[in-house]
Design a protein around this motif. Sequence first.
Motif, PDB file in Angstrom:
ATOM      1  N   VAL A 252       0.835  -1.206   0.000  1.00  0.00           N
ATOM      2  CA  VAL A 252       0.000   0.000   0.000  1.00  0.00           C
ATOM      3  C   VAL A 252       0.869   1.256   0.000  1.00  0.00           C
ATOM      4  O   VAL A 252       0.624   2.193  -0.771  1.00  0.00           O
ATOM      5  CB  VAL A 252      -0.975  -0.008   1.200  1.00  0.00           C
ATOM      6  CG1 VAL A 252      -1.701   1.316   1.325  1.00  0.00           C
ATOM      7  CG2 VAL A 252      -1.965  -1.167   1.067  1.00  0.00           C
ATOM      8  N   VAL A 253       1.914   1.279   0.828  1.00  0.00           N
ATOM      9  CA  VAL A 253       2.754   2.492   0.832  1.00  0.00           C
ATOM     10  C   VAL A 253       3.626   2.573  -0.416  1.00  0.00           C
ATOM     11  O   VAL A 253       3.926   3.664  -0.887  1.00  0.00           O
ATOM     12  CB  VAL A 253       3.611   2.665   2.115  1.00  0.00           C
ATOM     13  CG1 VAL A 253       2.711   2.809   3.326  1.00  0.00           C
ATOM     14  CG2 VAL A 253       4.613   1.557   2.303  1.00  0.00           C
ATOM     15  N   GLN A 254       4.013   1.425  -0.969  1.00  0.00           N
ATOM     16  CA  GLN A 254       4.726   1.503  -2.259  1.00  0.00           C
ATOM     17  C   GLN A 254       3.825   2.128  -3.322  1.00  0.00           C
ATOM     18  O   GLN A 254       4.285   2.909  -4.160  1.00  0.00           O
ATOM     19  CB  GLN A 254       5.186   0.116  -2.724  1.00  0.00           C
ATOM     20  CG  GLN A 254       6.414  -0.421  -1.988  1.00  0.00           C
ATOM     21  CD  GLN A 254       7.169  -1.470  -2.815  1.00  0.00           C
ATOM     22  OE1 GLN A 254       7.178  -1.425  -4.039  1.00  0.00           O
ATOM     23  NE2 GLN A 254       7.814  -2.399  -2.129  1.00  0.00           N
TER      24      GLN A 254
ATOM     25  N   GLU B  27      -2.715  -7.270  -4.123  1.00  0.00           N
ATOM     26  CA  GLU B  27      -2.064  -6.788  -5.345  1.00  0.00           C
ATOM     27  C   GLU B  27      -2.866  -5.633  -5.947  1.00  0.00           C
ATOM     28  O   GLU B  27      -3.807  -5.151  -5.347  1.00  0.00           O
ATOM     29  CB  GLU B  27      -1.933  -7.926  -6.349  1.00  0.00           C
ATOM     30  CG  GLU B  27      -3.259  -8.425  -6.879  1.00  0.00           C
ATOM     31  CD  GLU B  27      -3.091  -9.586  -7.872  1.00  0.00           C
ATOM     32  OE1 GLU B  27      -2.305  -9.438  -8.828  1.00  0.00           O
ATOM     33  OE2 GLU B  27      -3.741 -10.618  -7.671  1.00  0.00           O
ATOM     34  N   THR B  28      -2.494  -5.240  -7.169  1.00  0.00           N
ATOM     35  CA  THR B  28      -3.221  -4.170  -7.834  1.00  0.00           C
ATOM     36  C   THR B  28      -4.358  -4.750  -8.683  1.00  0.00           C
ATOM     37  O   THR B  28      -4.224  -5.826  -9.258  1.00  0.00           O
ATOM     38  CB  THR B  28      -2.289  -3.345  -8.736  1.00  0.00           C
ATOM     39  OG1 THR B  28      -1.421  -4.223  -9.443  1.00  0.00           O
ATOM     40  CG2 THR B  28      -1.448  -2.398  -7.923  1.00  0.00           C
ATOM     41  N   PHE B  29      -5.445  -3.995  -8.748  1.00  0.00           N
ATOM     42  CA  PHE B  29      -6.604  -4.380  -9.555  1.00  0.00           C
ATOM     43  C   PHE B  29      -6.990  -3.202 -10.433  1.00  0.00           C
ATOM     44  O   PHE B  29      -6.956  -2.055  -9.983  1.00  0.00           O
ATOM     45  CB  PHE B  29      -7.777  -4.745  -8.635  1.00  0.00           C
ATOM     46  CG  PHE B  29      -7.549  -6.003  -7.848  1.00  0.00           C
ATOM     47  CD1 PHE B  29      -7.954  -7.234  -8.342  1.00  0.00           C
ATOM     48  CD2 PHE B  29      -6.898  -5.954  -6.624  1.00  0.00           C
ATOM     49  CE1 PHE B  29      -7.733  -8.402  -7.621  1.00  0.00           C
ATOM     50  CE2 PHE B  29      -6.662  -7.110  -5.895  1.00  0.00           C
ATOM     51  CZ  PHE B  29      -7.086  -8.352  -6.395  1.00  0.00           C
TER      52      PHE B  29
ATOM     53  N   ALA C  63      -4.894  -4.781  -0.174  1.00  0.00           N
ATOM     54  CA  ALA C  63      -4.055  -5.676   0.623  1.00  0.00           C
ATOM     55  C   ALA C  63      -4.882  -6.298   1.738  1.00  0.00           C
ATOM     56  O   ALA C  63      -4.978  -5.751   2.840  1.00  0.00           O
ATOM     57  CB  ALA C  63      -2.860  -4.895   1.181  1.00  0.00           C
ATOM     58  N   ALA C  64      -5.487  -7.436   1.438  1.00  0.00           N
ATOM     59  CA  ALA C  64      -6.274  -8.140   2.445  1.00  0.00           C
ATOM     60  C   ALA C  64      -5.369  -9.168   3.111  1.00  0.00           C
ATOM     61  O   ALA C  64      -5.302 -10.325   2.702  1.00  0.00           O
ATOM     62  CB  ALA C  64      -7.494  -8.785   1.802  1.00  0.00           C
TER      63      ALA C  64
ATOM     64  N   PRO D 230      -7.093  -2.309   4.009  1.00  0.00           N
ATOM     65  CA  PRO D 230      -5.940  -1.540   3.529  1.00  0.00           C
ATOM     66  C   PRO D 230      -5.913  -1.466   2.002  1.00  0.00           C
ATOM     67  O   PRO D 230      -6.054  -2.481   1.316  1.00  0.00           O
ATOM     68  CB  PRO D 230      -4.739  -2.339   4.053  1.00  0.00           C
ATOM     69  CG  PRO D 230      -5.257  -3.051   5.260  1.00  0.00           C
ATOM     70  CD  PRO D 230      -6.680  -3.399   4.917  1.00  0.00           C
ATOM     71  N   ASN D 231      -5.774  -0.261   1.499  1.00  0.00           N
ATOM     72  CA  ASN D 231      -5.784  -0.057   0.052  1.00  0.00           C
ATOM     73  C   ASN D 231      -5.134   1.272  -0.259  1.00  0.00           C
ATOM     74  O   ASN D 231      -4.953   2.100   0.639  1.00  0.00           O
ATOM     75  CB  ASN D 231      -7.229  -0.043  -0.468  1.00  0.00           C
ATOM     76  CG  ASN D 231      -7.913   1.273  -0.133  1.00  0.00           C
ATOM     77  OD1 ASN D 231      -7.903   2.214  -0.932  1.00  0.00           O
ATOM     78  ND2 ASN D 231      -8.478   1.401   1.072  1.00  0.00           N
ATOM     79  N   GLY D 232      -4.802   1.479  -1.500  1.00  0.00           N
ATOM     80  CA  GLY D 232      -4.246   2.773  -1.866  1.00  0.00           C
ATOM     81  C   GLY D 232      -4.158   2.912  -3.365  1.00  0.00           C
ATOM     82  O   GLY D 232      -4.028   1.916  -4.083  1.00  0.00           O
TER      83      GLY D 232
END
Lengths: 395, 395
Positions: free
Chosen positions: A141-143, B235-237, B247-248, B311-313
Amino acid sequence: MDVALENVKVLDLTRVLAGPYATMILGDLGADIIKVEMPGKGDDARAFGPYVNEESAYFMSLNRNKRSITLNLKEEEGKRILRDMIKKVDVVVENFRPGTMEKLGLGYEDLKKINPKIVYAAASGFGHTGPYSKRAAYDAVVQAMGGIMSITGQENGKPTRVGTSVGDINAGMFTAIGILSALYRVKETGKGQKVDVAMLDSQVAILENAIARHVVTGEIPAPKGNRHPAIVPFETFETTDGEIMIAAGNDALWAKLCKAMELGELIDDPKYKTNPLRNTNYHSLKGILEYTTKKKSTAEWQEILDGAGVPNGPINTIDKVIEDPQVKAREMILEMDHPTAGKLRVPGIPVKLSDTPGQIRCAAPTLGQHTDEIMREYFEYSDEEIEKLRKTKVL
Amino acid sequence: MDVALENVKVLDLTRVLAGPYATMILGDLGADIIKVEMPGKGDDARAFGPYVNEESAYFMSLNRNKRSITLNLKEEEGKRILRDMIKKVDVVVENFRPGTMEKLGLGYEDLKKINPKIVYAAASGFGHTGPYSKRAAYDAVVQAMGGIMSITGQENGKPTRVGTSVGDINAGMFTAIGILSALYRVKETGKGQKVDVAMLDSQVAILENAIARHVVTGEIPAPKGNRHPAIVPFETFETTDGEIMIAAGNDALWAKLCKAMELGELIDDPKYKTNPLRNTNYHSLKGILEYTTKKKSTAEWQEILDGAGVPNGPINTIDKVIEDPQVKAREMILEMDHPTAGKLRVPGIPVKLSDTPGQIRCAAPTLGQHTDEIMREYFEYSDEEIEKLRKTKVL
C-alpha cells in the motif's frame, strides 16, 4: 569482542518487518535486544512459511541477535512488569497501529514519566500524526501511495512493485537512524524523546531528486525500464544467454565502451559523440549496441568490459548473488546456527566498522527462549515469581 | 531550536548521491556539514539538469543543510589545510573510488594519527575490501548484481530496475547508521574508527527474507508483478480509470473486502475461504475481483474500502504524492529558499524526533558560498591567508 552499541539495551515490542528490521540493525551493531512476545503466539512472522523444523525462515532471517521473552501486555500484571523493565533499558521500539500503546497505558507520555531518558521509537504505516494516522498499511500500500511504483517498470509498461519490501525496510532503517540520533542526544543532555517514523514518509524520502525534477519541469516521471533517465548508454542489453547492465556514465567511458565492443568508429560519430546526441539518437544507438551484445554471452561481455574499465554487471538472481565472490569476500552472506532449525544462511551486516565490527552472536530465538534468563538476571525476578507469572499466563 | 546532532561537525568530501544522501540525513538532524568541493567545479551533481537559474535541481535536492567551501586536494597546501581541519571535526565522509584518499595521503590510517577520535566513513560501489573493490560502480550496476532487479518486474516479465536509485540511497542510509553508531562509541571510549559501506552489500542487506526463502526451498525468486508472494488477494486491480492496490492481509480482512465489494458469498466459498485456498485458486479469484473493481473508479473504491477498513491505496504518480493530505500533514514536502534559484520543494525529513525535530535550516549552497566564513570562524584563518590561498587556486 567489542561492539559499538555494547551498553545499549532495547526493549523490542515489534513484529513482522519494519520494526524487527530496525532492531536487527541495532542488534547487529551490538545492542542487547530483548524481544517481547505474546505468550503462546509471538511475532506474527513466526507463522510465515517456509519452515525449517517448524521454525519460520522469514522470522529467523529478521531476528538474529535478539533474545525472546514472553509477556502478556493485555494483563495488568504484564503491563506492570513492562513498566518495571522500562526503568532498566535505554530504548523501547514498537510498530503497532498508532494509539495501541496509549490504550494500554504504555504510550510515550506514560513511559517517559517512568524513565525520562527513554528513547521511544514507533514505526507505523502512516505515522502518529495526520489524517491517515490510524489506518493500517502494508508494504504494498505504501509503495503504491508513495510514488515508487509509479516510476518503476518497463518503459510504457505498468507501475511495478519493488520486489523487496522497501516500504517496510526503509522505514526500519530510518527508525534505526532516529534511535541512534536520539541516543546520541541522551549522551549530551540526559533526556530521551520519541521517534516517530512512517512507512509512507520513508517512501517519499527515497524518491529524492524525482520530486525536485517534477516540481522544476512539471514532467510526471513514468517507468523508464532499465534505462537511465538522462545518460546513454546506461541500461541493460541482451546477450546470447541473458542480459548485461552497461553503464557508460561519461564520454571517456563511452569511448572505452566503443573500443571494447570493436565499434571505435562510433566514438566521434556526429550522431553519438556527446551524451545529449546519444539521448537524441537513443533508438538507433540502442539498435547498434544490442546487435553487437547479442553476439556474445553475458560472461564474455563481463570479461571484455571489466578489462576495458567500463562499469557493467550481470543481472544476478538470488542463487548467483549468494555465490558472488565479492559478496562472499565482504561476508555479506553469513551462516547462523539455530538451536532447532540448524544452519541457515542469511544476509550479513552492511555497516562495516573497523574497530567494533558487527557480528551474528546468536541465531533468532525460539518463542520465550530467554524468558527465565532475562527476568532473573536482568530484571531480578526470583524463580518463584517467574513460575507464578507463567502459571497465570502473564509470561 | 535544539537539534539532535547539535555538536557534531562533519567534513563532507562526497559527491553525486550515496555520500551526499548520508550527510543530508546527518545535516537534517542538526550536524554541521562542511561540504568540501573542488574549486571551479564542485560536486559532479552540480552539472546534472534540470536547472533553475543555473542551479541543478538534482544537486539542490540532496545538499540542503550543508555549507560549501572550495579546497583543492590535489595541491599540497590543500591537503595541509584538510589535515588541519581534521583536528576540529568529528566525522569525515567520502565516496571516492577505494584507494583515492590513500593516494592523496588522506586515508583513514593517515587521518587517525592526526585525530584519533575521528569517525572516517567511506561509501563506495563494492567496498574497501574484496576482489571488486577498485572497480567503479553505478546504481544500475549494483541493482543488477545485487539481486533486486531479478525479483522486480511484471509476472513472467523482464528483470526491472527500481525507479529510484536504491543502490545509492540505501548505501547512504547505512553509511549514516554506521557514522551514528561510531559516534555513539566515541562518546563511550573516546576512540574513532572507520565505517566502510558498499552499495553492493547494501543491496544484499535489503533482500532480507528472499535469501532465507531461497536457501530453504531452493526456489529462485523471480519477478512477481505487484502480487504478494504468499498472500491473496494482495495486489493491484484495474478500475475504470487506473489501478488500486488492495491488501487483504488476513482472513478477517478477506471477509471485510468481500462485504465491501458486495461479494459476501465468496467469504466461505470452499475455493476461497482460506489463504492457502486463495493461493491455489488465485487465477479464478483474480478474475472475479477484477471484474468487480473494473466497475468503479479508483477514488470510489478507495472510499468504499477505507470505510470498510480494508488496507488499500491508489498508485500515486509524483504529482499526486506531493499533494497527498497525509504527506502534507507530515511535512514530507518542504520548501527551501535558495539564494539564486528561489523556492524549491524537496522531500521532508522522515525521522520525526519529538524533542529535537529535524529541520531545513538552509538551502543547498552555491559553490564555495561559505569558504570565507568557515575558514575564518571555524578554522581561524585570517582574511589575508584566505586571499592568498584563493589566488593560488588552493581555495
